[in-house]
Design an enzyme around this catalytic site. Structure first.
Site, short mmCIF file in Angstrom:
data_model
loop_
_atom_site.label_atom_id
_atom_site.label_comp_id
_atom_site.label_asym_id
_atom_site.label_seq_id
_atom_site.Cartn_x
_atom_site.Cartn_y
_atom_site.Cartn_z
CG ASP A 148 -3.40 4.11 3.78
OD1 ASP A 148 -4.49 3.99 4.37
OD2 ASP A 148 -3.09 3.43 2.77
CD1 TRP A 197 -2.02 -2.35 1.60
CD2 TRP A 197 -2.93 -1.31 -0.16
NE1 TRP A 197 -2.97 -3.18 1.03
CE2 TRP A 197 -3.55 -2.56 -0.04
CE3 TRP A 197 -3.34 -0.47 -1.20
CZ2 TRP A 197 -4.54 -3.01 -0.92
CZ3 TRP A 197 -4.33 -0.91 -2.08
CH2 TRP A 197 -4.92 -2.16 -1.93
CE LYS A 209 -8.69 -2.16 4.42
NZ LYS A 209 -9.01 -3.22 3.55
N1 PMP Z 1 -4.50 1.40 1.90
C1 PMP Z 1 -4.61 0.28 2.62
C2 PMP Z 1 -3.73 0.09 3.82
C3 PMP Z 1 -5.52 -0.71 2.24
O1 PMP Z 1 -5.62 -1.84 2.94
C4 PMP Z 1 -6.32 -0.52 1.11
C5 PMP Z 1 -7.34 -1.52 0.66
N2 PMP Z 1 -7.29 -2.75 1.16
C6 PMP Z 1 -6.16 0.67 0.39
C7 PMP Z 1 -5.26 1.61 0.82
C8 PMP Z 1 -6.98 0.94 -0.84
O2 PMP Z 1 -8.28 1.21 -0.42
P1 PMP Z 1 -9.53 1.33 -1.38
O3 PMP Z 1 -9.81 -0.02 -1.90
O4 PMP Z 1 -10.59 1.86 -0.47
O5 PMP Z 1 -9.19 2.30 -2.46
#
Ligand code: PMP
Length: 362
Positions: free
Chosen positions: A173, A103, A197
């Site tokens: 994030d 991420w 989540k």
């Molecule tokens: N950052 C993290 C730490 C994530 O776990 C995720 C999705 N699992 C995201 C960003 C991306 O999120 P989204 O699918 O809501 O765009």
């Protein structure tokens, strides 16, 4: 529904049953209005109450100070990978990153398309098995901000303390650990999280931004992409994701009724502890690839002696009503994601299942 399954998915994930039931009961005829919430104007009295109550719940639970604005956006956490650099890369400065895994890398890749970036620490050569300690990186004199991923959902590593960046804004994030522990806002200038989540259904992203930083954001962005647009209109500039915000309101009410973030943190420690203890006591049969000090309380990653055994484990676990235990396709193995709504009992039952599986297969 005979039995609610123990859902260990990484997100979307298990949500509190009382919130789901409340939404079901209120769905078709919202507060005797003769229509549902998702059929109403987002400028009307009913939605207005939902919107501001959801915002107040976020503020109260996270103890977000008045120095910070709370924004409700769309586009998931992924849009924030772009919006953060679009808004914050000003004055020819460089965006800095700690690269802790999948991420963090996605955030870096998008920022590179917007402006100058620098990765000041990377765990890539160690397979992203740990969070750096503070002496391992140094912020540049020209840093626009430092971006971190608070919890790497796929790799299963988590910051247990955020860096102290002094005058350099810290951007975090928090997608996969928000609302699972209190936040020290004196260290965080911008936090963002996809909702799916610990907050609610997908379709909503939460941004919490320091007002001083907000004032310095770029002014010449397209309306939706500018934090200033949303902050100036209480996140009602355009039609917000009303149902997702309503669900978040209910879910956060549940968090409050259960004892708030102190209690959520206690439960996260109990759940993840039950699984890590089982791994550690297995004499290497179950292995956690992650450095002990960086272990995530939300996403517990583990391996079995062979891939065949991992497949068997996942299949038999599903028969025993434990779903979502397959590791992310990019890394393989197993992963138990345990967010706020996973009862401690769910983790304890899974630990028992792991013991039995080892006994039957070792
Ligand atoms: N950052 C993290 C730490 C994530 O776990 C995720 C999705 N699992 C995201 C960003 C991306 O999120 P989204 O699918 O809501 O765009």
């Amino acid at each position: 529904m005979k039995q609610r399954i123990y859902n260990f998915s990484a997100g979307p994930c298990t949500l509190p049953l009382p919130a789901l039931q409340r939404a079901q009961a209120d769905f078709v005829d919202y507060q005797a209005a003769g229509m549902s919430l998702i059929e109403m104007s987002h400028r009307g009295k009913h939605y207005d109450e939902v919107h501001y109550a959801a915002m107040a719940n976020v503020r109260e639970l996270l103890a977000a100070p008045q120095s910070h604005d709370v924004l409700f956006l769309q586009g998931g956490a992924t849009l924030q990978f772009a919006m953060v650099p679009m808004n914050l890369m000003t004055g020819g400065k460089t965006a800095e990153f700690l690269n802790t895994g999948t991420w963090a890398k996605k955030a870096i890749a998008d920022a590179e398309k917007i402006g100058a970036t620098r990765v000041i620490w990377s765990g890539e050569t160690e397979n992203f098995t740990r969070i750096p300690v503070k002496d391992e990186y140094r912020l540049g004199a020209d840093a626009a901000y430092l971006h971190i991923c608070g919890n790497e959902t796929i790799g299963g590593i988590e910051y247990h303390e955020y860096p102290n960046t002094a005058a350099v804004p810290l951007v975090a994030d928090m997608s996969s650990h928000i609302m699972s522990r209190p936040v020290d806002w004196s260290r965080v200038d911008l936090a963002y999280a996809g909702a799916q989540k610990n907050l609610g259904p997908a379709g909503l992203a939460l941004v919490i931004i320091n007002k001083t930083l907000l004032e310095k954001c770029k002014d010449d962005l397209p309306a939706y992409l500018s934090y200033k647009t949303h902050a100036g209109k209480d996140s009602l500039y355009n039609t917000p994701p009303v149902f997702a915000i309503y669900m978040m309101k209910l879910i956060l009410e549940w968090v409050k009724s259960e004892g708030g973030l102190a209690e959520m943190e206690k439960r996260a420690l109990a759940r993840s502890g039950a699984i890590y203890d089982t791994i550690d006591a297995s004499e290497g049969w179950y292995r956690c690839p992650v450095d002990r000090a960086s272990r995530s309380r939300m996403n517990v990653c583990f391996r079995l002696p062979t891939e065949e055994l991992e497949q068997k484990f996942i299949a038999e676990a599903l028969e025993a009503k434990f779903s979502g235990l397959k590791g992310h396709r990019s890394v393989g193995g197993c992963r138990a994601s345990m967010y706020n709504a996973m009862p401690v009992e769910g983790a304890e039952r899974l630990a028992e299942f792991m013991l039995k599986f080892k006994k039957d297969n070792a």
